[in-house]
Write an enzyme that holds these catalytic residues in place. Structure first.
Site, PDB file in Angstrom:
ATOM      1  N   SER A   1       0.862  -1.189   0.000  1.00 32.12           N
ATOM      2  CA  SER A   1       0.000   0.000   0.000  1.00 32.12           C
ATOM      3  C   SER A   1       0.894   1.234   0.000  1.00 32.12           C
ATOM      4  O   SER A   1       2.060   1.157   0.413  1.00 32.12           O
ATOM      5  CB  SER A   1      -0.866   0.001   1.266  1.00 32.12           C
TER       6      SER A   1
ATOM      7  N   TYR B   1      -2.289  -1.043  10.371  1.00 31.99           N
ATOM      8  CA  TYR B   1      -2.250  -1.311   8.920  1.00 31.99           C
ATOM      9  C   TYR B   1      -0.921  -0.832   8.328  1.00 31.99           C
ATOM     10  O   TYR B   1      -0.275  -1.549   7.561  1.00 31.99           O
ATOM     11  CB  TYR B   1      -3.429  -0.582   8.273  1.00 31.99           C
TER      12      TYR B   1
HETATM   13  N1  LIG Z   1      -8.683  -0.643  -2.126  1.00 33.04           N
HETATM   14  C1  LIG Z   1      -7.688   0.216  -1.933  1.00 33.04           C
HETATM   15  O1  LIG Z   1      -7.823   1.433  -2.129  1.00 33.04           O
HETATM   16  C2  LIG Z   1      -6.344  -0.287  -1.454  1.00 33.04           C
HETATM   17  C3  LIG Z   1      -5.307   0.657  -1.250  1.00 33.04           C
HETATM   18  C4  LIG Z   1      -4.068   0.209  -0.811  1.00 33.04           C
HETATM   19  C5  LIG Z   1      -3.859  -1.150  -0.607  1.00 33.04           C
HETATM   20  N2  LIG Z   1      -4.876  -2.020  -0.804  1.00 33.04           N
HETATM   21  C6  LIG Z   1      -4.622  -3.445  -0.550  1.00 33.04           C
HETATM   22  O2  LIG Z   1      -5.088  -4.205  -1.642  1.00 33.04           O
HETATM   23  C7  LIG Z   1      -5.565  -5.474  -1.194  1.00 33.04           C
HETATM   24  C8  LIG Z   1      -6.986  -5.698  -1.692  1.00 33.04           C
HETATM   25  O3  LIG Z   1      -7.798  -4.629  -1.265  1.00 33.04           O
HETATM   26  P1  LIG Z   1      -9.368  -4.589  -1.626  1.00 33.04           P
HETATM   27  O4  LIG Z   1      -9.817  -3.183  -1.365  1.00 33.04           O
HETATM   28  O5  LIG Z   1      -9.601  -5.196  -2.972  1.00 33.04           O
HETATM   29  O6  LIG Z   1      -9.965  -5.549  -0.473  1.00 33.04           O
HETATM   30  P2  LIG Z   1     -11.450  -6.100  -0.244  1.00 33.04           P
HETATM   31  O7  LIG Z   1     -12.418  -5.496  -1.223  1.00 33.04           O
HETATM   32  O8  LIG Z   1     -11.712  -5.906   1.213  1.00 33.04           O
HETATM   33  O9  LIG Z   1     -11.310  -7.652  -0.572  1.00 33.04           O
HETATM   34  C9  LIG Z   1     -10.627  -8.467   0.309  1.00 33.04           C
HETATM   35  C10 LIG Z   1     -10.537  -9.893  -0.259  1.00 33.04           C
HETATM   36  O10 LIG Z   1      -9.752 -10.650   0.652  1.00 33.04           O
HETATM   37  C11 LIG Z   1     -10.500 -11.797   1.067  1.00 33.04           C
HETATM   38  N3  LIG Z   1     -10.046 -12.115   2.424  1.00 33.04           N
HETATM   39  C12 LIG Z   1     -10.051 -11.298   3.522  1.00 33.04           C
HETATM   40  N4  LIG Z   1      -9.519 -11.933   4.570  1.00 33.04           N
HETATM   41  C13 LIG Z   1      -9.143 -13.172   4.124  1.00 33.04           C
HETATM   42  C14 LIG Z   1      -8.531 -14.296   4.735  1.00 33.04           C
HETATM   43  N5  LIG Z   1      -8.187 -14.286   6.030  1.00 33.04           N
HETATM   44  N6  LIG Z   1      -8.300 -15.399   3.990  1.00 33.04           N
HETATM   45  C15 LIG Z   1      -8.652 -15.435   2.690  1.00 33.04           C
HETATM   46  N7  LIG Z   1      -9.231 -14.400   2.043  1.00 33.04           N
HETATM   47  C16 LIG Z   1      -9.485 -13.287   2.771  1.00 33.04           C
HETATM   48  C17 LIG Z   1     -11.965 -11.403   0.899  1.00 33.04           C
HETATM   49  O11 LIG Z   1     -12.829 -12.517   0.674  1.00 33.04           O
HETATM   50  P3  LIG Z   1     -13.609 -13.250   1.910  1.00 33.04           P
HETATM   51  O12 LIG Z   1     -14.277 -12.159   2.698  1.00 33.04           O
HETATM   52  O13 LIG Z   1     -14.540 -14.219   1.263  1.00 33.04           O
HETATM   53  O14 LIG Z   1     -12.550 -13.935   2.686  1.00 33.04           O
HETATM   54  C18 LIG Z   1     -11.870 -10.572  -0.394  1.00 33.04           C
HETATM   55  O15 LIG Z   1     -11.819 -11.420  -1.520  1.00 33.04           O
HETATM   56  C19 LIG Z   1      -5.410  -5.448   0.336  1.00 33.04           C
HETATM   57  O16 LIG Z   1      -4.191  -6.017   0.703  1.00 33.04           O
HETATM   58  C20 LIG Z   1      -5.385  -3.959   0.658  1.00 33.04           C
HETATM   59  O17 LIG Z   1      -4.711  -3.676   1.867  1.00 33.04           O
HETATM   60  C21 LIG Z   1      -6.105  -1.622  -1.213  1.00 33.04           C
END
Ligand SMILES: NC(=O)c1ccc[n+]([C@@H]2O[C@H](COP(=O)([O-])OP(=O)(O)OC[C@H]3O[C@@H](n4cnc5c(N)ncnc54)[C@H](OP(=O)(O)O)[C@@H]3O)[C@@H](O)[C@H]2O)c1
Length: 266
Positions: A157, A170
């Site tokens: 991130s 985080y």
């Molecule tokens: N979105 C942003 O703006 C942003 C910015 C910086 C970094 N990131 C990083 O990018 C990544 C994805 O972000 P996102 O926004 O796409 O997240 P999200 O929409 O919250 O999706 C999270 C995914 O992870 C799965 N998950 C969560 N805990 C899990 C576990 N213990 N075991 C297996 N699967 C698990 C969830 O499915 P289930 O609930 O079915 O398990 C879901 O598929 C993360 O690492 C986040 O920190 C995102």
């Protein structure tokens, strides 16, 4: 140059013949990266905890891969369950005979002042964001070493290199994951395994739904970043394909920032 065990792709960005595992791929950035890998010909195993939630994601990735011969499979498990991680990687390798690409994408967040967050909550967050990636890298590195080829991508991130008050757990987890990326690049490089990170900025995923709806946040992002807008989930896939492909053969230990110019903008 290719290692003998490595199938030679026909183009620079082709992933045909490659087998990938993407964690947290039932929605958001993980699903987008899974679709992008499939659309470049990879067979992609999509992970999430909720098996039912993976059904639609797998269908989307399968459809994305159709023209290039990419395929998609569901691999439900909790990345914080060490035994389940080991079993899942074995399942992929037993089925496909190889594992070429690992994307550690799962990331959870607790926005609270550091002195209000119980130590146990910090431990749990580090399990999900850091220790799980450690276990997955260790398990995936075994077949990758045997192949003499592997690509590991950790999703960090912009909260790795910079910080904001009230988000210490985080930020700590993502900074550590960035450091782990460099450490494993050094350790696994001699085995033909490249380890890099993608650091997303502000993306319009479910995790940010409330902020995406907020006009004040949109106005702030407009003046704070070069492109002045939220990233769309499909805008993360290019970096994942690049790092997994032959095009990135000499790149390891690096962080690609995909943030619409947030870090670069003053
Ligand atoms: N979105 C942003 O703006 C942003 C910015 C910086 C970094 N990131 C990083 O990018 C990544 C994805 O972000 P996102 O926004 O796409 O997240 P999200 O929409 O919250 O999706 C999270 C995914 O992870 C799965 N998950 C969560 N805990 C899990 C576990 N213990 N075991 C297996 N699967 C698990 C969830 O499915 P289930 O609930 O079915 O398990 C879901 O598929 C993360 O690492 C986040 O920190 C995102």
């Amino acid at each position: 140059m290719h290692t003998p065990a490595s199938p030679i792709p026909t183009t620079l960005f082709s992933l045909q013949g490659r087998v990938a595992l993407v964690t947290g791929a039932s929605r958001g950035l993980g699903l987008s990266m899974a679709c992008s890998l499939a659309s470049h010909g990879a067979t992609v195993w999509l992970n999430g905890r909720d098996a039912a939630g993976l059904t639609d994601a797998v269908a989307q990735a399968q459809a994305a891969g159709q023209a290039a011969g990419g395929r998609a499979q569901a691999l439900p498990f909790d990345v914080t369950d060490e035994a389940a991680v080991t079993a899942a990687v074995h399942q992929v390798v037993d089925t496909q005979g190889r594992l070429d690409i690992l994307i550690n994408n799962v990331g959870q967040r607790r926005r609270e002042p550091f002195d209000a967050l119980p130590a146990q909550a910090l431990r749990e967050l580090l399990e999900a964001n850091l220790v799980s990636a450690w276990h997955l890298c260790r398990e995936a590195a075994r077949p990758m070493r045997a192949q003499g080829f592997g690509r590991i991508v950790n999703v960090t991130s912009i909260a790795g290199p910079i910080a904001r008050a009230g988000d210490a757990a985080y930020t700590t987890s993502k900074g550590a994951l960035e450091a782990l990326t460099r450490a494993l690049a050094a350790e696994l490089g001699p085995h033909g395994i490249n380890v890099n990170a993608i650091a997303p900025g502000f993306f319009a995923t479910d995790a940010n739904a409330a902020m995406v709806e907020d006009a004040a946040t949109a106005a702030w992002l407009q003046q704070r970043s070069s492109l002045g807008r939220w990233g769309q989930p499909e805008e993360i896939g290019g970096a994942a394909v690049f790092l997994a492909s032959r095009a990135a053969g000499y790149i390891t230990g690096q962080v690609i920032v995909v943030d619409g110019g947030y870090l670069a903008h003053f």
